[in-house]
Design a protein around this motif. Structure first.
Motif, short mmCIF file in Angstrom:
data_model
loop_
_atom_site.label_atom_id
_atom_site.label_comp_id
_atom_site.label_asym_id
_atom_site.label_seq_id
_atom_site.Cartn_x
_atom_site.Cartn_y
_atom_site.Cartn_z
N GLY A 214 6.23 -40.23 3.71
CA GLY A 214 5.51 -39.18 2.99
C GLY A 214 4.46 -39.83 2.11
N GLN A 215 3.27 -39.24 2.08
CA GLN A 215 2.16 -39.90 1.39
C GLN A 215 1.21 -38.87 0.80
OE1 GLN A 215 -0.61 -42.29 3.90
NE2 GLN A 215 0.01 -44.00 2.60
N LEU A 216 0.71 -39.18 -0.40
CA LEU A 216 -0.36 -38.42 -1.00
C LEU A 216 -1.63 -39.27 -0.93
CD1 LEU A 216 1.35 -36.98 -4.22
CD2 LEU A 216 0.98 -35.82 -2.03
N LEU A 217 -2.68 -38.71 -0.39
CA LEU A 217 -3.97 -39.39 -0.30
C LEU A 217 -4.92 -38.73 -1.30
CD1 LEU A 217 -4.07 -39.42 3.59
CD2 LEU A 217 -3.53 -41.37 2.12
N TYR B 36 2.91 -37.14 13.44
CA TYR B 36 2.59 -36.91 12.04
C TYR B 36 1.69 -35.70 11.88
CZ TYR B 36 -1.70 -39.50 13.28
OH TYR B 36 -2.85 -39.92 13.89
N GLY B 37 1.64 -35.27 10.64
CA GLY B 37 0.75 -34.17 10.27
C GLY B 37 0.02 -34.51 8.99
N LYS B 38 -1.22 -33.99 8.87
CA LYS B 38 -2.01 -34.14 7.65
C LYS B 38 -2.51 -32.76 7.23
CE LYS B 38 -5.08 -37.48 7.32
NZ LYS B 38 -6.23 -38.37 7.67
N TYR B 39 -2.41 -32.51 5.94
CA TYR B 39 -2.89 -31.22 5.43
C TYR B 39 -3.79 -31.46 4.22
CZ TYR B 39 -3.10 -26.41 3.83
OH TYR B 39 -3.54 -25.17 3.44
N ARG B 40 -5.04 -31.03 4.33
CA ARG B 40 -5.97 -31.19 3.21
C ARG B 40 -5.71 -30.08 2.20
NH1 ARG B 40 -12.33 -32.56 3.58
NH2 ARG B 40 -11.42 -34.63 3.83
N LEU B 41 -5.07 -30.45 1.11
CA LEU B 41 -4.66 -29.48 0.10
C LEU B 41 -5.81 -29.12 -0.84
CD1 LEU B 41 -2.10 -27.98 -0.81
CD2 LEU B 41 -1.66 -29.87 -2.40
N PRO C 180 -16.65 -27.42 -10.52
CA PRO C 180 -16.36 -28.74 -9.94
C PRO C 180 -14.88 -29.06 -9.93
CG PRO C 180 -17.13 -28.98 -12.19
CD PRO C 180 -17.27 -27.53 -11.86
N PHE C 181 -14.50 -29.91 -9.00
CA PHE C 181 -13.14 -30.44 -8.95
C PHE C 181 -13.27 -31.94 -8.68
CE2 PHE C 181 -8.88 -31.27 -7.29
CZ PHE C 181 -8.12 -30.60 -8.24
N PRO C 182 -12.56 -32.79 -9.42
CA PRO C 182 -12.90 -34.22 -9.44
C PRO C 182 -12.45 -35.05 -8.25
CG PRO C 182 -11.06 -33.78 -10.91
CD PRO C 182 -11.55 -32.44 -10.44
N PHE C 183 -11.53 -34.56 -7.42
CA PHE C 183 -11.03 -35.40 -6.33
C PHE C 183 -10.54 -34.54 -5.17
CE2 PHE C 183 -7.49 -34.63 -9.26
CZ PHE C 183 -6.49 -34.18 -8.42
N GLY C 184 -10.33 -35.21 -4.03
CA GLY C 184 -9.73 -34.57 -2.87
C GLY C 184 -8.29 -35.01 -2.72
N LEU C 185 -7.46 -34.14 -2.17
CA LEU C 185 -6.04 -34.45 -1.99
C LEU C 185 -5.58 -34.01 -0.61
CD1 LEU C 185 -3.18 -35.26 -2.98
CD2 LEU C 185 -2.98 -32.95 -3.94
N THR C 186 -5.06 -34.96 0.15
CA THR C 186 -4.49 -34.68 1.47
C THR C 186 -3.05 -35.17 1.50
OG1 THR C 186 -6.62 -34.85 2.59
CG2 THR C 186 -4.67 -35.15 3.95
#
Length: 294
Positions: A163-166, A114-119, A128-134
């Motif tokens: 496939g997953q959005l975190l 698997y791979g994870k990419y912190r977008l 400011p930005f309200p959330f994190g997305l990986t």
């Protein structure tokens, strides 16, 4: 240096008959700075599933995950401790955003990559930005020989993709919440009535109760589960303990599998009827590549 400049500015203002509170000046400096929100979760795993976190560049992480049998199996099975399933995994951070990994589970003798990419990363301050997305993606292959000799499936028949959005937000130093919309594709399903594509929605949280200890919860709801199999939604509760370079997680869950296609789509135990597996995750991080960080 900034504090020294602030004091100088106050003195100049006072000399010119203009009094300004030091706190106001420092608050203004803070608001003019954009800060990345760090440590939304303790590690790369929430419980069964992944968290939004990725490791820093050059870090190799070794993970051991273990799930025992069901607690309600009774004393004869020592309340599940006689049975065990284990997964070994290696994760390497190519850079601060991208992680690649490989693992092997004893349950169904499954290999996974698997791979994870912190977008996106949560930010505070001036911009400011309200959330994190990986973004997370994996492929797995089950290699257990659970078929008839004259009905051997092909390599591709036993592949599954996820496939997953975190999506996570750290509301305070002690509270973080994550959403995980997930898509799982099976090349082969148990019966023709079962969908090849399964959608699941996950939610998880971390409540920090001390500097090194937190309580975690995680739940996945299957929108369209298999019809030929009595599938339950995956539920887990746990405790995170940080000990230097280690993160130790104690877990209670109704899922025996430790990879997405298993605990999302194939969990058969009912948590509230005692079909609970005690287990743990433990990880150790090694910095194997030097970086130019200060």
């Amino acid at each position: 240096m900034k504090k020294a400049l602030s004091y100088i500015l106050i003195m100049l203002c006072a000399y010119n008959g203009v009094a300004q509170d030091l706190g106001d000046i420092l608050d203004q400096q803070t608001s003019d700075t954009t800060l990345l929100v760090a440590s939304t979760f303790n590690g790369t795993r929430l419980l069964n599933g992944h968290s939004v976190e990725t490791r820093k560049e050059g870090v190799l992480e070794f993970l051991i995950s273990h799930r025992f049998g069901r607690i309600n199996s009774g004393f004869e099975q020592l309340f599940g401790l006689d049975d065990s399933n284990i997964r070994f995994g290696l994760e390497y951070a190519i850079n601060d955003r991208l992680t690649m990994a490989f693992g092997r589970s004893s349950f169904e003798k499954t290999f996974d990559v698997y791979g994870k990419y912190r977008l996106l990363q949560q930010k505070t301050g001036q911009n400011p930005f309200p959330f994190g997305l990986t973004v997370f993606g994996s492929a797995t292959q089950k290699t257990i020989k659970d078929y008839e000799p004259d009905d051997k499936p092909s390599f591709s028949d036993r592949l599954t993709y996820t496939g997953q959005l975190l999506i996570a937000r750290k509301f305070s130093p002690s509270l973080s919440v994550q959403l995980a919309p997930t898509f799982v594709h099976f090349n082969t399903v148990p019966e023709s009535v079962d969908p090849n594509d399964i959608i699941s929605i996950g939610i998880g949280t971390r409540v920090k109760i001390s500097k090194r200890v937190s309580l975690n919860g995680e739940y996945f709801y299957n929108v369209n589960p298999f019809e030929s199999v009595n599938v339950k939604n995956s539920l887990a509760f746990g405790v995170d303990i940080e000990t230097g370079g280690h993160i130790f997680q104690l877990i209670l869950t109704n899922s025996v599998s430790m990879i997405e296609k298993g605990f999302l789509a194939e969990t058969g135990g009912d948590f509230f009827k005692g079909d609970i597996h005690f287990g743990f995750n433990i990880s150790r991080a090694f910095q194997i590549k030097k970086t130019d960080r200060p």
